[in-house]
Enzyme design. Structure first.
Site, PDB file in Angstrom:
ATOM      1  CG  LEU A 177      -1.954  -1.085   1.370  1.00  0.00           C
ATOM      2  CD1 LEU A 177      -2.650  -0.986   2.730  1.00  0.00           C
ATOM      3  CD2 LEU A 177      -2.970  -1.038   0.248  1.00  0.00           C
ATOM      4  CG  ASP A 178       0.478   4.384  -2.872  1.00  0.00           C
ATOM      5  OD1 ASP A 178       1.294   3.566  -3.318  1.00  0.00           O
ATOM      6  OD2 ASP A 178      -0.343   4.999  -3.579  1.00  0.00           O
ATOM      7  CG  LEU A 179       4.237   7.353   3.344  1.00  0.00           C
ATOM      8  CD1 LEU A 179       5.031   6.483   4.311  1.00  0.00           C
ATOM      9  CD2 LEU A 179       5.049   8.577   2.929  1.00  0.00           C
ATOM     10  CG  HIS A 233      -0.054   7.142  -7.275  1.00  0.00           C
ATOM     11  ND1 HIS A 233       0.855   8.168  -7.403  1.00  0.00           N
ATOM     12  CD2 HIS A 233       0.362   6.410  -6.184  1.00  0.00           C
ATOM     13  CE1 HIS A 233       1.760   8.089  -6.444  1.00  0.00           C
ATOM     14  NE2 HIS A 233       1.490   7.025  -5.697  1.00  0.00           N
TER      15      HIS A 233
END
Length: 329
Positions: free
Chosen positions: A142-144, A242
């Site tokens: 997962l993104d930050l 994204h």
């Protein structure tokens, strides 16, 4: 060399860094191990030496050394996990069985280390080792700034089976987002190709119908607060970088609240009562279990998103699993 294998890069996996392609293909590999194998020339692209930043293209052949996932870690092994980090990561577990661990990832902490990342979950996974001492392995990321469900495999066979499920698109992921504005129509299917582009502020993703890779998202409006914001359930059919953030901002015209990268000033609602954090949460996942059947796990909203729901009077008791319209294929 006996045991060397050659793997062709598929179209859906193309146009990404070689080190990221390797981590997705082999969840057990650490970044340090990848870099060592590349330095030694044991991993090559179309027969040539490459570094981790090399972008792989569809149809290229990647040379892989024998038993790549079973290689020993660098001498000395991973660093020991401190007591505070061990307590922290153990507190994130929301499901555990013999094959699978599921964490509720908080926003603001990286899944893996990298340039400028510092503290990350991967460095803490030794604290979740089973009775046999085996460290669980990441299956996806997962993104930050995205929170929510994160899947790990617990034994020798589970990570590969789980990773194959992700590659084969038999995994159904549902995200919750708070967006600025209310999408029209209220539910639907976004089919907007995406491509990575360089810019003064670093790499971004943008719609590109000519050179981009196909990206499909199903979405449904669960609730909204007048015309100011809406609670969306989103299901990524494809898994582009994204994807949900760009689709929300560019295709729907309703950027995810807190997403300055893709929404700019529109993503900040004019009130000091809201946290200026990304309002995107990996709410639930439904996937084939390595032992058979399917596993479905859900993670509660993080504190900053719960506060925003409360501020706008959005009722969390509303139907939380609306039918997402459209074809997934």
């Amino acid at each position: 060399m006996a045991g060397v294998s050659l793997e062709e890069v598929r179209a859906e996996d193309a146009d990404q860094r070689l080190d990221r392609w390797l981590r997705r293909r082999f969840p057990g590999l650490t970044q340090g191990r990848i870099e060592k194998l590349l330095r030694k020339g044991e991993i090559r692209v179309d027969g040539k030496r490459a570094d981790g930043k090399t972008r792989v293209l569809a149809g290229q052949t990647v040379r892989l050394p024998p038993r790549i996932e079973d290689e020993l870690p660098p001498r000395g092994g991973p660093a020991p996990v401190g007591e505070a980090d061990a307590r922290f990561v153990r507190g994130l577990v929301i499901h555990a069985d013999d094959d699978v661990l599921v964490l509720d990832k908080p926003p603001g902490i990286a899944v893996q280390g990298g340039t400028g990342q510092g503290r990350n979950l991967d460095s803490m996974l030794g604290a979740l080792a089973g009775p046999d001492g085996q460290r669980p392995r990441l299956v996806h990321r997962l993104d930050l700034d995205t929170s929510g469900v994160l899947i790990l495999g617990r034994n020798a066979r589970a990570p590969a089976l789980l990773a194959e499920a992700f590659r084969g698109r038999s995994v159904r992921k549902t995200y919750w987002a708070l967006v600025a504005g209310v999408p029209q129509p209220a539910r639907g299917r976004i089919d907007m190709a995406l491509a990575k582009v360089a810019g003064p502020a670093g790499e971004r993703v943008a719609g590109d119908s000519e050179d981009g890779k196909r990206a499909v998202t199903l979405y449904a409006t669960v609730d909204h607060a007048l015309d100011r914001c809406a609670w969306l359930a989103m299901r990524p059919v494809t898994g582009r970088t994204h994807q949900l953030r760009v689709h929300a901002a560019a295709a729907l015209g309703t950027p995810i609240v807190g997403d300055l990268k893709y929404g700019g000033p529109r993503a900040i609602l004019a009130t000091d009562a809201l946290a200026r954090q990304l309002h995107l949460h990996a709410r639930a996942i439904d996937l084939p279990h390595p032992a058979g059947g399917r596993l479905r796990v859900a993670a509660p909203l993080p504190a900053h998103m719960r506060a925003s729901w409360k501020f706008f009077g959005i009722d969390l008791e509303t139907d939380t699993d609306p039918k997402l319209a459209g074809r997934e294929g």
